[in-house]
Structure formats: C-alpha cells, structure tokens
Design an enzyme around this catalytic site. Structure first.
Site, PDB file in Angstrom:
ATOM      1  N   GLU A  99      29.968  88.727  82.484  1.00 23.19           N
ATOM      2  CA  GLU A  99      28.536  88.613  82.745  1.00 23.19           C
ATOM      3  C   GLU A  99      28.016  87.217  82.387  1.00 23.19           C
ATOM      4  O   GLU A  99      27.230  86.626  83.137  1.00 23.19           O
ATOM      5  CB  GLU A  99      27.768  89.663  81.927  1.00 23.19           C
ATOM      6  CG  GLU A  99      28.197  91.096  82.207  1.00 23.19           C
ATOM      7  CD  GLU A  99      29.249  91.596  81.235  1.00 23.19           C
ATOM      8  OE1 GLU A  99      29.166  92.767  80.823  1.00 23.19           O
ATOM      9  OE2 GLU A  99      30.187  90.818  80.897  1.00 23.19           O
ATOM     10  N   CYS A 101      26.694  91.398  75.439  1.00 18.98           N
ATOM     11  CA  CYS A 101      26.301  91.044  76.807  1.00 18.98           C
ATOM     12  C   CYS A 101      25.028  91.775  77.227  1.00 18.98           C
ATOM     13  O   CYS A 101      24.245  91.262  78.027  1.00 18.98           O
ATOM     14  CB  CYS A 101      27.437  91.365  77.773  1.00 18.98           C
ATOM     15  SG  CYS A 101      28.869  90.273  77.592  1.00 18.98           S
ATOM     16  N   TRP A 106      73.500  89.140  90.039  1.00 17.46           N
ATOM     17  CA  TRP A 106      72.167  89.702  90.132  1.00 17.46           C
ATOM     18  C   TRP A 106      72.178  90.844  91.115  1.00 17.46           C
ATOM     19  O   TRP A 106      72.796  90.731  92.184  1.00 17.46           O
ATOM     20  CB  TRP A 106      71.180  88.633  90.581  1.00 17.46           C
ATOM     21  CG  TRP A 106      71.032  87.495  89.612  1.00 17.46           C
ATOM     22  CD1 TRP A 106      71.556  86.259  89.700  1.00 17.46           C
ATOM     23  CD2 TRP A 106      70.283  87.503  88.395  1.00 17.46           C
ATOM     24  NE1 TRP A 106      71.199  85.493  88.630  1.00 17.46           N
ATOM     25  CE2 TRP A 106      70.409  86.241  87.810  1.00 17.46           C
ATOM     26  CE3 TRP A 106      69.528  88.476  87.734  1.00 17.46           C
ATOM     27  CZ2 TRP A 106      69.800  85.922  86.601  1.00 17.46           C
ATOM     28  CZ3 TRP A 106      68.923  88.151  86.549  1.00 17.46           C
ATOM     29  CH2 TRP A 106      69.060  86.883  86.003  1.00 17.46           C
ATOM     30  N   ASP A 120      74.022  91.647  77.917  1.00 15.75           N
ATOM     31  CA  ASP A 120      73.459  90.700  78.883  1.00 15.75           C
ATOM     32  C   ASP A 120      72.933  89.414  78.262  1.00 15.75           C
ATOM     33  O   ASP A 120      72.748  88.422  78.969  1.00 15.75           O
ATOM     34  CB  ASP A 120      72.315  91.367  79.654  1.00 15.75           C
ATOM     35  CG  ASP A 120      72.762  92.602  80.427  1.00 15.75           C
ATOM     36  OD1 ASP A 120      73.964  92.691  80.742  1.00 15.75           O
ATOM     37  OD2 ASP A 120      71.913  93.470  80.700  1.00 15.75           O
ATOM     38  N   ARG A 167      59.324  83.043  83.411  1.00 11.68           N
ATOM     39  CA  ARG A 167      59.734  81.785  84.027  1.00 11.68           C
ATOM     40  C   ARG A 167      59.350  81.819  85.513  1.00 11.68           C
ATOM     41  O   ARG A 167      58.937  82.837  86.037  1.00 11.68           O
ATOM     42  CB  ARG A 167      61.259  81.583  83.887  1.00 11.68           C
ATOM     43  CG  ARG A 167      61.736  81.675  82.446  1.00 11.68           C
ATOM     44  CD  ARG A 167      63.244  81.437  82.310  1.00 11.68           C
ATOM     45  NE  ARG A 167      64.056  82.431  82.998  1.00 11.68           N
ATOM     46  CZ  ARG A 167      64.340  83.636  82.514  1.00 11.68           C
ATOM     47  NH1 ARG A 167      63.854  84.018  81.336  1.00 11.68           N
ATOM     48  NH2 ARG A 167      65.094  84.481  83.185  1.00 11.68           N
ATOM     49  N   GLU A 184      62.391  97.220  79.754  1.00  7.98           N
ATOM     50  CA  GLU A 184      63.504  96.686  80.532  1.00  7.98           C
ATOM     51  C   GLU A 184      64.838  97.086  79.918  1.00  7.98           C
ATOM     52  O   GLU A 184      65.824  96.370  80.020  1.00  7.98           O
ATOM     53  CB  GLU A 184      63.396  95.158  80.632  1.00  7.98           C
ATOM     54  CG  GLU A 184      62.202  94.670  81.423  1.00  7.98           C
ATOM     55  CD  GLU A 184      62.351  93.231  81.888  1.00  7.98           C
ATOM     56  OE1 GLU A 184      63.447  92.855  82.351  1.00  7.98           O
ATOM     57  OE2 GLU A 184      61.370  92.476  81.790  1.00  7.98           O
TER      58      GLU A 184
END
Length: 365
Positions: A51, A83, A169, A199, A206, A294
């Site tokens: 606002e 606000c 991949w 891994d 990135r 993940e």
C-alpha cells in the site's frame, strides 16, 4: 472492474517471490475515475508494504481513490507502521481486499479501522487465488508449520537413479533451471544424509539473473554420518546449513560441524531416526515458512507418513532405467492397501523441452 484491478494486484504481488518471506506476497493498485494512478508490491522483507509503495508511486492525489490490495492492510506496528492508518490519512474512499489476514495481530482489525474511519470496504475478492499464492504464509500462520513441497526428478518408469545410484542428470537444462527458481522461492531445502553422501549436492540457487536468496540447507542425519568435506559443510560459513540429529549423536562430531559453521539441532529419536514433526515444528518456530523437500525415498516416505507433505513437483524425463533395486521417489514400507494411498490432486502440467512437471497438492482429510 473490481476483479480486473484485483487481478493486476495479484500480478504485482508475485514479483516479491523469494524476497519477502516469512511475510506474505502482497500487491496494491490505486484507481481513480476508472484509471490506475498508482501501483506497488511488497518487494523485500522489512521494507515498505504494498500500500505504501502504491502511494509513493501515485501520479496524482489519491484522495477519494479506491485501493485494491490482495491482503488486509495491517493495523499494528511491526517492521513498518500500520498501513490502515496510512490509508485513512490519505483519505482513500474505498478499499477492496482480497483476503483477510490470518495473523491474529491483524485479522479483522485493519478492516475494522477502515470502516470506523468511514471508508467503504469490500472483502473476499479473488480470495482463493490469493490464498493459493500465499499458501506458505497461510499454513505457517495458522499451524506453525512450514509449507512443504516435495521435488523429485524421475524417469518414465519411476526411478530417481540407476541401480548404481547414478542420477546426474535425469532431466534436461530447462527443468533444472526451474528447480533453481523453486529453490529461490523457498526458505529452506531439506534432504536426508544419504543424499549428501551419495550425491554431494551444493543445494544452492544458481543460473538465475538478479539478486537471489540462498535458502537454508537442512540435512536430517540421525547419527551424524555427514562427511566433514561435504559441500554443504564446506560452504556453511557462506550459505546457512542446519543439521538435524538425535540426542544420541556424538558430541565430538557436533563440535566439528559447529567449527565449520554448521548449526546443529538435536531432537528425540523416533524409531532411531530424527522425529520429522519435531524438526519441522522447530523450523516453523524459527520463522521458516516453506521447505523444498529434495530428499531420497527414505526421507520422502517419512514425511508422507507424518502427513507433512503439502505439494509435489514431479519431473518426468523421457527415459527408462529399469531395475528392481533402482531407487524410487518414495520408499520405506509403503502402504498395504490401495485405499491407503496418499491421495493427490493434479493442479497443472508444465513442459520443459521433453521433460514434464506434474504439479500436485496433497489432499488433506
């Protein structure tokens, strides 16, 4: 006309993604005589609200104008002044609100202040759309828990790695770029220690232009098997890394991780593993309102079993790995009967070259 201007406010709100958490995404539009005379959105945590930005950007006097704002204006002093008071001072004639703020410090109070000042107030316009945009904020405020999105990339036959655990991949560059956008929009990334050991991921944002926020990297590691030379440990001085472990973890290893800049949290064990509900409760209490999960099949199963997964981004690549022992997205014991499956609701399907991304929400009872 009201809906058209509120849709514009929602478009503006989205521009704050990845920068305002744990605050909500909010957009505001000032309209006078059917013309937009000012726009704004909450751009960064701790900075001016939508606002106020709209008032600052106004091209003429806002007295008598209608303000469209996606979330109820605040009525308390936090990082910024209220606000609602600013709206009253600016002599706004009418305020159209998308959603009432679920925060007890705000809920209904901003709307009441405006009405008491003689301002016409309309609420609930595109409420569902705003709640979808701010699902992490709404869940965190109402439950204290983060909103959890499970991300996984798998082959067309449901494998997240080969039988020798090779996984780079599975999907192509465009799909992987989208994952970095997802990371940017979430406050934390969570994996299990097996993912780190197999891994050695960086778990950073990135390949995006402009300023990005690096989410907190969270590793669940019941026995502190994490290697000290793992990327998430080696870079913990510059990118925040939390390790969630149990009270049985060796003190020497805890001190070694702390010396590298890792923040170590200990919890009671549940069947020898970190209690995931306790871990997420702690994260929520620390102000983390969203997690990108993940992890591998073991952690994913634990999170589903605990009822903590809210949505899935399921990337499917056009290739087959095969193999009875090749890892799958959700492992563990699994369900016994079909009717015990965790139900999903398909929201949309996105294409990234030859890769698909199926976006689901988890149906809650």
């Amino acid at each position: 006309m009201d809906e058209m201007f509120m849709k514009r406010a929602l478009v503006l709100a989205k521009q704050g993604r990845g920068h305002v958490d744990p605050n909500p995404l909010v957009g505001a539009v000032l309209v006078k005589d059917g013309r937009i005379i000012g726009e704004g959105y909450h751009a960064c945590y701790g900075e001016a609200h939508a606002e106020v930005r709209a008032f600052e950007n106004a091209t003429e006097s806002v007295a008598g104008a209608t303000l469209y704002v996606t979330l109820e204006p605040c009525a308390h002093t936090g990082k910024t002044p209220p606000c609602a008071t600013r709206i009253i001072d600016k002599q706004i004639a009418r305020v159209v609100i998308g959603s009432i703020d679920p925060n007890p410090l705000v809920s209904g109070r901003g709307m009441t202040m405006l009405k008491q000042a003689g301002i016409t107030v309309k609420t609930g316009l595109l409420d569902d759309e705003n709640k979808t945009l701010n699902r992490a904020f709404f869940k965190h405020i109402t439950t204290g828990l983060p909103y959890v999105v499970m991300k996984t990339a798998m082959t067309a036959d449901g494998k997240i790695a080969t039988k020798t655990r090779q996984s780079r991949w599975i999907t192509g560059p465009k799909a992987r770029e989208h994952v970095h956008q997802l990371r940017h929009e979430m406050m934390a990334i969570m994996v299990g220690v097996k993912t780190v050991m197999h891994d050695n991921p960086a778990l950073t944002v990135r390949h995006l232009e402009g300023t990005v926020r690096q989410p907190i990297r969270v590793v669940l590691d019941s026995r502190l098997d994490i290697p000290l030379d793992a990327l998430v440990v080696a870079t913990a001085q510059t990118v925040p890394t939390w390790v969630m472990t149990t009270h049985a973890a060796p003190l020497e290893k805890i001190n070694q991780l702390k010396a590298h800049g890792v923040v170590v949290h200990t919890f009671d064990a549940q069947a020898g593993e970190v209690d995931v509900l306790a871990a997420l409760t702690h994260m929520g209490a620390s102000g983390i309102n969203s997690i990108l999960l993940e992890g591998g099949g073991t952690l994913n199963h634990a999170m589903f079993t605990a009822g903590l997964v809210d949505a899935l981004h399921l990337f499917i690549a056009p290739k087959i790995f095969g193999g009875a022992n090749a890892p799958t997205p959700v492992e563990g014991e699994g369900v016994t009967h079909v009717e015990s499956a965790w139900p999903l609701s398909l929201q949309r399907i996105e294409h990234y070259d030859d890769d698909l991304c199926l976006i689901y929400t988890v149906k809650k009872e």
